[in-house]
Design an enzyme around this catalytic site. Structure first.
Site, short mmCIF file in Angstrom:
data_model
loop_
_atom_site.label_atom_id
_atom_site.label_comp_id
_atom_site.label_asym_id
_atom_site.label_seq_id
_atom_site.Cartn_x
_atom_site.Cartn_y
_atom_site.Cartn_z
N MET A 21 1.15 -1.15 0.07
CA MET A 21 0.40 -0.31 -0.28
C MET A 21 0.79 0.98 -0.26
O MET A 21 0.69 2.24 -0.39
CB MET A 21 -1.38 -0.04 1.17
CG MET A 21 -2.22 -0.80 0.87
SD MET A 21 -3.37 -0.75 -0.46
CE MET A 21 -4.31 0.71 -0.03
N ASP A 58 10.68 3.39 6.40
CA ASP A 58 9.82 1.88 6.77
C ASP A 58 11.11 2.24 8.13
O ASP A 58 11.73 2.83 7.99
CB ASP A 58 9.40 1.44 5.60
CG ASP A 58 9.18 -0.24 6.13
OD1 ASP A 58 9.02 -0.57 6.81
OD2 ASP A 58 7.93 -0.13 6.17
N GLU A 96 -2.19 -2.91 10.74
CA GLU A 96 -3.86 -2.36 11.94
C GLU A 96 -3.57 -2.48 12.76
O GLU A 96 -3.79 -3.20 13.31
CB GLU A 96 -4.68 -2.84 11.07
CG GLU A 96 -5.05 -2.83 9.34
CD GLU A 96 -6.09 -0.82 9.52
OE1 GLU A 96 -7.34 -1.35 9.23
OE2 GLU A 96 -5.18 -0.19 9.03
N LYS A 117 0.49 2.57 14.84
CA LYS A 117 -0.07 4.03 14.63
C LYS A 117 -0.19 5.36 15.32
O LYS A 117 0.07 6.10 14.65
CB LYS A 117 -1.52 4.30 14.01
CG LYS A 117 -2.17 2.96 13.07
CD LYS A 117 -3.34 2.46 11.93
CE LYS A 117 -3.80 0.92 11.13
NZ LYS A 117 -2.98 1.77 9.98
N SER A 148 -7.86 0.70 6.83
CA SER A 148 -9.46 0.55 6.21
C SER A 148 -10.90 0.04 7.10
O SER A 148 -11.47 -0.10 6.82
CB SER A 148 -9.06 -1.15 4.90
OG SER A 148 -9.17 -1.51 6.01
N HIS A 164 -8.32 6.18 2.78
CA HIS A 164 -7.95 5.01 1.92
C HIS A 164 -8.06 4.62 1.00
O HIS A 164 -8.75 4.91 0.10
CB HIS A 164 -9.62 3.78 3.01
CG HIS A 164 -9.73 2.79 2.68
ND1 HIS A 164 -10.70 1.91 2.93
CD2 HIS A 164 -8.58 1.81 2.42
CE1 HIS A 164 -10.80 0.76 2.51
NE2 HIS A 164 -9.39 0.49 1.97
#
Length: 707
Positions: free
Chosen positions: A321, A340, A399, A404, A426, A447
């Site tokens: 993504m 990253d 997720e 996050k 998402s 998203h």
């Protein structure tokens, strides 16, 4: 509208220039002007040759869809269509030479007008496209395209353009014989004049000359007959009869080419009227044309906010993504800082763009210089300091709320106070994620869908604290990268993930009920979905569905209710058959072979002795998505039918011919849909119970769309 000039050499120039429009289109006003200009040029003995062109950058963009849809009665629409046919036929059979000078894009009705010229010369512009794309909106050419194009270039060459709506570059149109010449931009009018002045006698179209034969063989020849039969079979296998327009196109070609052109035009007119008035065309035009245009013009953008220009955007997480978001960002000319946990991972993310560009370069779609410049704009790093100066940061990490929250805080420590922080989550509610932010007004959900370079949709999620300015500036970014936005309010699963999941879960529930797997999959395809629910479950992974349900149960506590189909997902995951990524799920994925349904499903979920009618399964698979959509509207997650339908079609492949989930209800009729849902609820469960919003709309006489 259409300027008429007659020079001393007898060349009448008819130049399209519709006032108040950036492009010329075919509508009532332009048709009246065209008919008058043709009659004047044909009847005036001083006119020795006719040159048609455009004062705008392009020739004619096609038909005016608002004008087309304004005709609700078949006789009126048929009269409009045959009037255009008559005028164009008058032009091409007048005996005077007719040349078309095409300065740019010539599509749909524009190409049909051009085909009436005896000579077509186009400007050599990289952006110019030529074709008959009507089928992509559920229509077919109505200005003679199904008759003239195959007569000009042969049935075999014409069918892909008619059935797929392909848009050709000028060089490709020249190679096929659609164009007679391609010249330097700005010289096309002179080239057309030179051809006209070289003509010494009456000129005819190929199909009007004695002894004319269709290139590649007549429609009655064995080779073309076989081609038509193969095309019909492939069409049926691909569309399951859900799209009448391509079937009508095949009929027009077959029936029209066994007769003379004038009879063929009458055949086309009848099929054209049927297509225009069909619910499929109305649905597709409403959602794929008008709705898409509104969304792409940022109809949802709050007023009074200055447009945001982007020069630097940070992307956190270099997985598929994040790598895709970096690619579309860099492609738009914006520096993409790809961050990253290791430089190796960040470089792998950049490699995603490198591989895409290598494929494009091999196909001649990009020059090495442009590819190198794009890659230069992707900056792999592990250092948050590299985010300094970014107008926006988009996180695309796992997720996991903890991860996050961590990247949110680290990013905001570097970013300017007015920078936007966006989450690509998402399913996780944006308001909850924004709790980790020191500036929740600048926090928003963006998203994206995978693969980002191919999926044009971005679902924009407004948290409770998200400001209108943040929404406006975020929409500016989406427009900059050339994608289509829909705006939704915060909720678990938002809109697309929430409604999409009902399709796969309903399929799993059917399996539990004893419906044969192959019947479930075929029902999904016949419903118009891109793949069956079991195959789609394998794509997203049954393991992911189970994890999402587990997280939902933990978050909701006593309010949680297991969804139908969950037990099936749990049982398949317990066997280690988690999906395509593991090489086994509801399907087997042999290396180098074609996937097939796992034979063990019959033992795990024994088929019932009596199988349901496929039409009932189709109705369930579509209705469950539509009902959940209405619940989203009832709860305020969604505010416009436009965004609902665009999101459904672009987000998870809801059938375009149905117009989207709300479009499906609208074309069915709200009262009729309520009746269907009540019957399904009685037989299959509360999930089909029609929401109160629908009943209120019937009582108040309201509809989702005005037409």
């Amino acid at each position: 509208m259409i300027n008429f000039e007659l020079d001393a050499q007898g060349i009448a120039t008819l130049s399209w220039d519709m006032p108040g429009r950036s492009q010329n289109v075919i509508n009532g006003e332009s048709c009246a002007a065209l008919f008058a200009a043709i009659e004047r040029a044909v009847s005036d003995p001083a006119v020795k040759g006719i040159l048609m062109t455009s004062a705008k950058a392009d020739f004619i963009a096609g038909g005016d869809l608002e004008w087309l849809q304004s005709a609700d009665a078949a006789p009126e629409l048929y009269a409009r269509t045959t009037a255009l046919h008559k005028a164009l036929r008058h032009l091409e059979t007048c005996g005077k030479p007719v040349a078309m000078a095409l300065p740019g894009t010539t599509l749909g009705g524009g190409l049909e007008v051009a085909l009436c010229g005896h000579y077509r010369v186009a400007a050599d512009k990289p952006s110019a496209r030529f074709g008959l794309p009507e089928v992509t909106l559920g229509l077919l050419p109505g200005g003679g395209g199904t008759q003239r194009l195959p007569r000009l270039i042969g049935v075999q060459n014409a069918l892909p353009l008619l059935l797929e709506g392909k848009r050709l570059k000028a060089a490709d149109a020249l190679k096929l014989g659609i164009l007679n010449a391609v010249v330097a931009a700005g010289t096309e009018v002179q080239a057309a004049r030179d051809w006209l002045l070289a003509q010494t006698g009456p000129v005819q179209q190929p199909w009007d000359t004695k002894g004319y034969k269709i290139p590649g063989g007549a429609i009655s020849s064995p080779a073309v007959q076989q081609l038509i039969m193969a095309a019909n079979a492939m069409l049926r296998a691909k569309t399951y009869g859900n799209y009448p327009a391509p079937e009508h196109i095949l009929s027009c070609v077959y029936e029209g080419l066994i007769t003379d052109l004038d009879t063929g035009l009458k055949t086309e007119a009848r099929y054209f009227v049927h297509a225009v008035l069909s619910p499929q065309a109305k649905n597709m035009i409403r959602s794929l044309f008008f709705g898409m245009n509104e969304a792409n013009k940022l109809a949802a953008r709050p007023a009074g906010v200055d447009k945001q220009r982007y020069s630097r955007v940070g992307i956190l997480g270099a997985g598929m993504m994040g790598a895709g978001i970096a690619y579309v960002t860099a492609k738009a000319g914006i520096t993409a800082v790809l961050l990253d946990t290791s430089l190796e991972a960040a470089e792998r993310g950049k490699d995603y763009s490198r591989k895409l560009l290598e494929k494009q370069a091999a196909r001649g779609q990009i020059t090495p210089e442009k590819a190198a410049a794009l890659l230069e704009r992707i900056v792999p790093t592990t250092d948050y300091a590299a985010l300094d100066g970014a107008e926006m940061v988009i996180e695309a990490v796992f997720e996991d709320r903890t991860i996050k929250a961590d990247v949110t805080r680290k990013s905001e420590a570097v970013l300017a106070p007015d920078a936007i922080f966006a989450s690509n989550t998402s399913t996780l509610p944006i308001t909850g994620l924004a709790e980790a932010s020191a500036r929740p007004a600048n926090f928003i959900g963006l998203h994206f869908f995978s693969p980002v370079d191919k999926m044009p949709l971005v679902e924009v999620i407004m948290g409770k604290g998200t400001s209108d300015a943040t929404l406006a500036r975020s929409l500016d970014y989406i427009a900059a990268v050339g994608m289509t936005p829909i705006v939704v309010n915060d909720a678990r699963g938002f809109y697309t993930s929430r409604v999409f999941s009902t399709y796969v879960m309903e399929g799993l529930q059917m399996l539990k009920e004893g419906v044969r797997p192959a019947l479930i999959e075929n029902a999904g395809l016949q419903a118009g979905m891109p793949v069956g629910p079991l195959a789609l479950t394998d794509e997203v992974s049954a393991e992911l569905l189970v994890k999402i349900e587990k997280q939902t149960a933990a978050d909701l506590g006593d309010a949680y209710r297991p969804r139908p189909g969950l037990e099936v997902a749990q049982r398949i995951v317990a066997l280690g058959r988690i999906g395509k990524k593991a090489g086994q799920g509801f399907y087997e994925y042999p290396e180098g072979g074609k996937k097939s349904l796992w034979q063990g499903l019959a033992e795990l979920f024994p088929p019932a002795a009596e199988q349901p009618d496929v039409d009932v399964l189709v109705q369930r698979l579509i209705a469950v998505q539509a009902v959940e959509t209405v619940r989203c509207m009832e709860e305020g997650v969604l505010t416009t039918a436009r965004d609902v339908d665009i999101g459904a079609i672009l987000g998870w492949g809801f059938p375009p011919f149905r117009g989207g989930t709300i479009g499906h209800i609208h074309s069915t009729g709200i009262a009729a849909f309520i009746g269907q849902c009540e019957a399904l609820a009685q037989q299959f469960g509360e999930r089909f119970q029609p929401p109160a919003l629908l009943k209120t709309m019937v009582e108040e006489g309201r509809t989702f769309y005005s037409r």
